[in-house]
Design a protein around this motif. Structure first.
Motif, PDB file in Angstrom:
ATOM      1  N   UNK A 139      28.066  13.185  13.936  1.00  0.00           N
ATOM      2  CA  UNK A 139      26.675  13.530  14.252  1.00  0.00           C
ATOM      3  C   UNK A 139      25.682  12.443  13.855  1.00  0.00           C
ATOM      4  N   UNK A 168      23.057  25.843   8.943  1.00  0.00           N
ATOM      5  CA  UNK A 168      24.161  25.144   9.615  1.00  0.00           C
ATOM      6  C   UNK A 168      23.796  23.712   9.987  1.00  0.00           C
ATOM      7  N   UNK A 197      23.670  21.550   6.941  1.00  0.00           N
ATOM      8  CA  UNK A 197      25.014  21.481   6.353  1.00  0.00           C
ATOM      9  C   UNK A 197      25.849  20.360   6.990  1.00  0.00           C
ATOM     10  N   UNK A 198      25.764  20.240   8.307  1.00  0.00           N
ATOM     11  CA  UNK A 198      26.491  19.154   8.991  1.00  0.00           C
ATOM     12  C   UNK A 198      25.967  17.808   8.500  1.00  0.00           C
ATOM     13  N   UNK A 219      27.286  17.060   4.887  1.00  0.00           N
ATOM     14  CA  UNK A 219      28.690  16.604   4.867  1.00  0.00           C
ATOM     15  C   UNK A 219      28.768  15.118   5.224  1.00  0.00           C
ATOM     16  N   UNK A 248      29.576  30.549   1.324  1.00  0.00           N
ATOM     17  CA  UNK A 248      30.199  29.611   2.260  1.00  0.00           C
ATOM     18  C   UNK A 248      31.500  30.227   2.765  1.00  0.00           C
ATOM     19  N   UNK A 249      31.670  30.307   4.065  1.00  0.00           N
ATOM     20  CA  UNK A 249      32.922  30.818   4.622  1.00  0.00           C
ATOM     21  C   UNK A 249      33.896  29.649   4.777  1.00  0.00           C
ATOM     22  N   UNK A 250      35.067  29.786   4.132  1.00  0.00           N
ATOM     23  CA  UNK A 250      36.108  28.756   4.237  1.00  0.00           C
ATOM     24  C   UNK A 250      37.339  29.422   4.852  1.00  0.00           C
ATOM     25  N   UNK A 251      37.668  29.032   6.064  1.00  0.00           N
ATOM     26  CA  UNK A 251      38.798  29.640   6.791  1.00  0.00           C
ATOM     27  C   UNK A 251      38.761  31.174   6.713  1.00  0.00           C
ATOM     28  N   UNK A 252      37.638  31.753   7.000  1.00  0.00           N
ATOM     29  CA  UNK A 252      37.516  33.211   7.075  1.00  0.00           C
ATOM     30  C   UNK A 252      37.325  33.916   5.746  1.00  0.00           C
ATOM     31  N   UNK A 310      29.145  29.183  10.712  1.00  0.00           N
ATOM     32  CA  UNK A 310      27.864  28.676  10.234  1.00  0.00           C
ATOM     33  C   UNK A 310      27.952  27.258   9.693  1.00  0.00           C
ATOM     34  N   UNK A 311      29.156  26.655   9.828  1.00  0.00           N
ATOM     35  CA  UNK A 311      29.196  25.207   9.609  1.00  0.00           C
ATOM     36  C   UNK A 311      30.317  24.598  10.425  1.00  0.00           C
ATOM     37  N   UNK A 312      30.306  23.280  10.484  1.00  0.00           N
ATOM     38  CA  UNK A 312      31.197  22.534  11.364  1.00  0.00           C
ATOM     39  C   UNK A 312      32.495  22.167  10.655  1.00  0.00           C
ATOM     40  N   UNK A 313      32.466  22.099   9.326  1.00  0.00           N
ATOM     41  CA  UNK A 313      33.617  21.580   8.586  1.00  0.00           C
ATOM     42  C   UNK A 313      34.464  22.691   7.948  1.00  0.00           C
ATOM     43  N   UNK A 314      34.040  23.246   6.829  1.00  0.00           N
ATOM     44  CA  UNK A 314      34.882  24.213   6.122  1.00  0.00           C
ATOM     45  C   UNK A 314      35.115  25.500   6.925  1.00  0.00           C
ATOM     46  N   UNK A 315      34.111  25.943   7.654  1.00  0.00           N
ATOM     47  CA  UNK A 315      34.223  27.188   8.420  1.00  0.00           C
ATOM     48  C   UNK A 315      35.140  27.070   9.621  1.00  0.00           C
ATOM     49  N   UNK A 316      35.269  25.843  10.148  1.00  0.00           N
ATOM     50  CA  UNK A 316      36.096  25.649  11.348  1.00  0.00           C
ATOM     51  C   UNK A 316      37.435  24.995  11.030  1.00  0.00           C
TER      52      UNK A 316
END
Lengths: 272, 272
Positions: free
Chosen positions: A40, A117, A120-121, A124, A173-177, B215-221
């Motif tokens: 980005x 969001x 957040x990008x 990172x 923060x959601x990390x892998x669900x 809600x984010x591009x890295x940890x959430x995806x």
């Protein structure tokens, strides 16, 4: 105008002990990758010499609006009496329209768009950028617009803690669900330093207080003029009163993830 | 290129029965206000004649990137053989850098930035704009980039349901500190119509499936190249496998609030 002037007053203090540290990446894979693309920003470790471009960065200033961050970079260029004309500064991210980025001396000025969001990008990729560029002793400032709570218009709020809609100093923060809770307390040392700078300048009323981060501008912040509104004027005032009692002095849309990522990565962050 | 071509094929069908309705504002205060300022579009009911500017709008197309939405508007201008040159189209929101907006014939093309909060502000102001302009029979298309799950690159996914990180078709909206759950099922009629258009064109592989909104591009995806990464490659694949089993065919960052606001306001929405 208050924010750049206060910041400018701080620029001379770049070697304070509390900012003597390197950004910490918390990703074991990153240094094993052949190339890291900062999608980005339209930058990459293969196509750009990041240490050469960014290695001397000491202050990173971020804000929502691209035009404002350009104007801020031009203002700093002028105030720091750099060579060249402020109007000619180039957007380092001109190959993409996701964010804009300007570098003037040791100051990097970057836009982050609106909402958690979006910032957040940017966070990172900024943290990876500072890591790849081997930057040291960096302070990150967020300079943005926000709605004051119980304050005179124009008052600068330096954030103590970023809080969620229930006034808790936490970011989910959601990390892998799975939901992970991260702390959102900001660095006390830099905030106090900044308050002192502001007090010395006198012209800018400044307070330290909590900042509430919402995920929308209308229903979450109690506005009566959105496309959807299911509450009364009295209910809105009651919510804002509770927020004030919990120490909230302004409301905006990016502070919790900014604060939590600064904490996790050992980056000194100030949120205005 | 797939999306504009499919859309163009649909333009002739603007008087289908299923789109015969007016946008519904769900705010009792709005029509009593002397002026409604659409802050992030830099438009207002007092300073602009919204019915004259926007009254004939039938298709609203939104996407994240400002450059892409400008290119899309220019493409539609060319394909619809409108008078004037496509390159000369003017950004209606040029007084602000929050969003950009172009109008070409009955098509409005607007950028929405990245993430739920950013598109949510745009949706509130767009729905109010369509209401003030007395638009009827409008269909809203989101044309965006997304990461496919178990699909060949380039496949167009028409969203059936927008789902959250747990694959549930719901959107959590915070209203004055309370969490409200809203449904995120999109209109079946327009999605099927669009699939049929695409099948007739043949060149564009298209499926109907669920879209997961993070809600984010890295940890959430599940990306392994963010500044933070606490999971293994295997854990990432396991999560994506579960998503696929739950009907998820692509992942992006704006679908749940788009779908839920379309439903609440009676707007026919298609999410690509």
């Amino acid at each position: 105008m208050a924010l750049p002037v206060i910041l400018l007053n701080c620029i001379g203090n770049e070697h304070k002990d509390y900012i003597k540290q390197q950004v910490q990446i918390k990703n074991p894979y990153l240094d094993t990758m052949e190339e890291d693309i900062l999608y980005h920003f339209s930058l990459s470790t293969k196509t750009h010499n990041l240490p050469e471009m960014f290695g001397d960065t000491k202050f990173v200033c971020v804000g929502g609006s691209a035009n404002r961050m350009r104007a801020f970079a031009q203002f700093m260029h002028h105030e720091m009496k750099l060579t060249g004309t402020p109007e000619d500064i180039r957007d380092i991210c001109e190959a993409t329209d996701r964010y804009c980025m300007y570098k003037v001396g040791p100051v990097l000025s970057i836009s982050h768009g609106m909402g958690v969001p979006s910032i957040s990008i940017m966070m990172h990729e900024l943290i990876k950028l500072l890591h790849h560029a081997q930057c040291r002793d960096v302070v990150l400032f967020r300079l943005g617009t926000s709605g004051g709570v119980g304050l005179a218009p124009g008052t600068v709020v330096i954030t103590d803690k970023a809080v969620d809609y229930s006034f808790r100093p936490r970011f989910e923060q959601v990390v892998l669900g799975k939901v992970i809770i991260r702390s959102t307390e900001l660095d006390e040392g830099v905030a106090k330093e900044l308050l002192q700078c502001s007090n010395e300048l006198q012209n800018f009323p400044t307070v330290i207080g909590n900042t509430m981060c919402t995920h929308d501008f209308y229903e979450g912040q109690g506005r009566l003029d959105g496309a959807l509104c299911s509450f009364s004027h009295e209910e809105k005032l009651e919510y804002l009163r509770k927020a004030y009692e919990a120490g909230v002095r302004n409301i905006e849309m990016e502070s919790t993830v900014f604060a939590s990522m600064c904490r996790v990565c050992g980056l000194k962050g100030v949120y205005l």
